[in-house]
Write a protein that holds these residues in place. Sequence first.
Motif, PDB file in Angstrom:
ATOM      1  N   LYS A 276      -0.241   1.324  -6.480  1.00 46.38           N
ATOM      2  CA  LYS A 276      -0.278   0.247  -5.733  1.00 46.38           C
ATOM      3  C   LYS A 276       0.963  -0.222  -6.193  1.00 46.38           C
ATOM      4  O   LYS A 276       1.372  -0.773  -4.752  1.00 46.38           O
ATOM      5  N   SER A 277       2.145   0.000  -6.597  1.00 46.93           N
ATOM      6  CA  SER A 277       3.278  -0.614  -6.211  1.00 46.93           C
ATOM      7  C   SER A 277       4.169   0.024  -5.285  1.00 46.93           C
ATOM      8  O   SER A 277       4.365  -0.159  -4.790  1.00 46.93           O
ATOM      9  N   THR A 278       3.605   2.018  -5.420  1.00 44.75           N
ATOM     10  CA  THR A 278       4.038   2.434  -4.438  1.00 44.75           C
ATOM     11  C   THR A 278       3.983   2.126  -3.045  1.00 44.75           C
ATOM     12  O   THR A 278       4.237   1.876  -2.530  1.00 44.75           O
ATOM     13  N   LEU A 279       2.416   2.044  -2.797  1.00 46.39           N
ATOM     14  CA  LEU A 279       1.864   1.357  -1.637  1.00 46.39           C
ATOM     15  C   LEU A 279       2.771   0.119  -0.912  1.00 46.39           C
ATOM     16  O   LEU A 279       2.762  -0.354   0.503  1.00 46.39           O
ATOM     17  N   SER A 280       3.173  -1.363  -1.920  1.00 43.45           N
ATOM     18  CA  SER A 280       3.612  -2.439  -2.115  1.00 43.45           C
ATOM     19  C   SER A 280       5.093  -2.208  -2.006  1.00 43.45           C
ATOM     20  O   SER A 280       5.281  -2.962  -0.793  1.00 43.45           O
ATOM     21  N   ARG A 281       5.676  -1.267  -1.886  1.00 43.21           N
ATOM     22  CA  ARG A 281       6.849  -1.468  -1.632  1.00 43.21           C
ATOM     23  C   ARG A 281       7.206  -0.283  -0.303  1.00 43.21           C
ATOM     24  O   ARG A 281       8.005  -0.576  -0.062  1.00 43.21           O
TER      25      ARG A 281
END
Length: 633
Positions: free
Chosen positions: A42-47
Amino acid sequence: MALLELRDIWKRFGVTQALSGAAFDLRAGEIHALVGANGAGKSTLSRIISGHIRPDSGDILLNGARLRHAGARDAIRAGITMVTQETSLAPDLSVLENIMLPRIAMPGRLDWRALRRQAQALIGEIGQSEVLRPDMKVSELSIGQRQLVEILKALALDSRIIIFDEPTAALSPHEAEQLFGLMRSLATRGHGLIFVSHRLEEIFAVTDRVTVLREGRIVASGLATETLQQGELVRLMVGRELQDIYNRGGRSRRRTDGAVVLRVNHLSCPPMVRDVSFEVRAGEVLGLAGLVGAGRSETIETIFGLRQPVSGTIELDGKPFRARSPRDAIRAGIGLIPEDRRGQAIVPDFSVRENLLLAHLGARSAVTLGYGTRGAAVRALLERLELPERRLLDANMLNFSGGMQQKVILARGLVLAPRLLLLDEPTRGVDIGTRSSIYAMLRRIADEGVACVVVSSDFEEVIGVSDRIAVLSDGASVAELPAELIDIEKLGMFAAPRSSAEKTHTVLAELVARYGGTAYWMAAEGGRLFCFDRVGDDPSADPGFVTGGFPEIAATAIAHAVGAPAGALHRAADGARPTLLVPISGKRGHSLGIVGLTFGRAPADFDAAAVTQYILAALGERRDAPNETRIEA
C-alpha cells in the motif's frame, strides 16, 4: 474518465518484490480506500503516485494523459499530495512555516500575512483553533498534533488528489471524526482522495470504494464499500478468517488475585500529569484510556524514568521505586514499548538485530556486547511473532513495514523477560492481522504472570484487550472499572476533557445552587449506573454513588426513578429521595447520558417540567417531550 489511473505497476527493492502488476483507478469526488496487511504494498503504491519513488515499469495516467514525475515536487505541481503516517515536519520551525513548507520551494514571493490567514482558516476547519496556534513550535507538539500539522500541510496545497496514509493513527476519536468531515467536504468539491487505513471501522464509515492489496498484487479492485462485510474484507486482506481478534477465547476470567506489581498514588509530573492513581497486578492487563492530551503517555514515561515526578509515589512489588533514568527501570524489570516508532524506538543506522537488542545493552554492564546470551530468547520471540530469523540480518529497520517494525520493538521489550510491561499505542498503524498477533502475544505474557499497562486511543481496542481500565482526563484519574462493564460511548463520556465537560458541570452546579439536593451526570445500562460527574454533598440527598462509580441500580437510592417516565419527579415507596432524570442527546440523536437531580425534600416551588426544559436547552440538541421518554436500565 478516471481522474487517476495506474496500469501494470511493478516495483522491486533488492530481493523483495513490492508490487507485481498493480492496477488502480481514482474518480473525482470519491474517497477510495487502499487496504491490505502490512507489507502488502500500500505505501509503495502510494509513494509511486505521490512521486516519492519511481516504478520499475507501468503507466500512470492523470485525466487520461500519461504522467511521469521525477519526484514529489513534480507530483505536487501536477496536483497530487500525500499525507504520510510518519510525519516529515521540520521540528525547529513553527506550525505556520511547516504548513506552508511546500510553498517555500515554489517560485514567486510569499505573502506571509495571507498565508497566516489561510493557515488559521484551515486550523479552524479541523476544529483545532483553541489548541493549535500558527506560532507554536512543532517540536513542542504532541504526536497527535504533529499529525494534524502534516494533514494541514497537504490541505494548504488544495491538490486535486490527496493521499491519506494512516492519517488517524495518532488522532483521538474526536479529531478523527473532524478529519472525516473535512474529507467528505473535499470529495463533495470534486477532489479525489485515497485513504490508507488499517482501521476497518474507518473504511466503512468514510470511503466509497475499496481496493485490496496482498503481497504486492491486487486481489480486489474498486469494490463498492456499501456492498462489503467486515469479515469478507478481512479475508481479502489476510487470506484467511480472523476469529476472536482480541484473543478472548479460552481465556480465564479476569485475574484479580495476583500480587500488586505496580501501584501509582497521586502521581504528578506537570504539565501533563497532575494527579494519577492506579494499580496493576501480576497477570493483569490494565488499560490506560483517555483522549490525546490526557497525560497517558506522560504517565508511563514518568514510571519508566523518561520524566521525573514532582510529587506522588510509585511502588514496585510493594517497595518505593523511582527510576532516575530508563536504565534504572530496565534493571528493575520494566519494559517500555513507546508510542512513536520513528522518533523513540528505531535507530535507523542499526541493523534489525542491533535494534532488537538495544534493551539488552541497556541492562548489561559488561564491556562486550553479549548478544549470544540472548540467542535462544530471541529465536523464541521471533517464532511467537511470526518473524523470519533471517530478517535479523537486514541492515536497516526502515526497510520493514510498520507492522514488522512494531513486532521487532515488541520483541525488544520482551527479550529481558520483564515483570512489568508498559505499552504505548502498541498497534498504531498496523494491520488487523498484525494486531491480532500482538493481542495474542499480550494475552500470553499476561497469562505467564507479567503485569501489563496498555495505552491506547482506540477505545474499542482498550476495552477488548484489557481486564480493567483506568480512565485519565486532563492529567488526572477519573475512573477505574472492569472492562466488561464499559462500552465505547460511556468510556468516551468518562474520558471527556474537563474543559469540554465544564458546560455540564456548570449546569449541575447551577441546579444545586438554585434548588439544593445533589445533581449528577450519568448513564444507565445493563442494570448499572455509571456516574461521570456529581455536584452536591447533602447526605439526605445522596443518590448512592460518586463520580467514577458504577454501582448496580438496585443498590442506589434512585432505583425507583430508573424506568419511570423521564422529566417528572419520582419518589420511592416511602416518599424519600424525590428524583428527576432527564436524558440528553446530541444533534444526531445519539445519547449523551442523563442529568439527574435528587433531593432529601423537594422545594415547594420546584417545577419539574421547567427544569427539564432548562436542562435540554442548556445541554441537549434535541428536545424530547418528557412524557415520551423513559430511562431504561
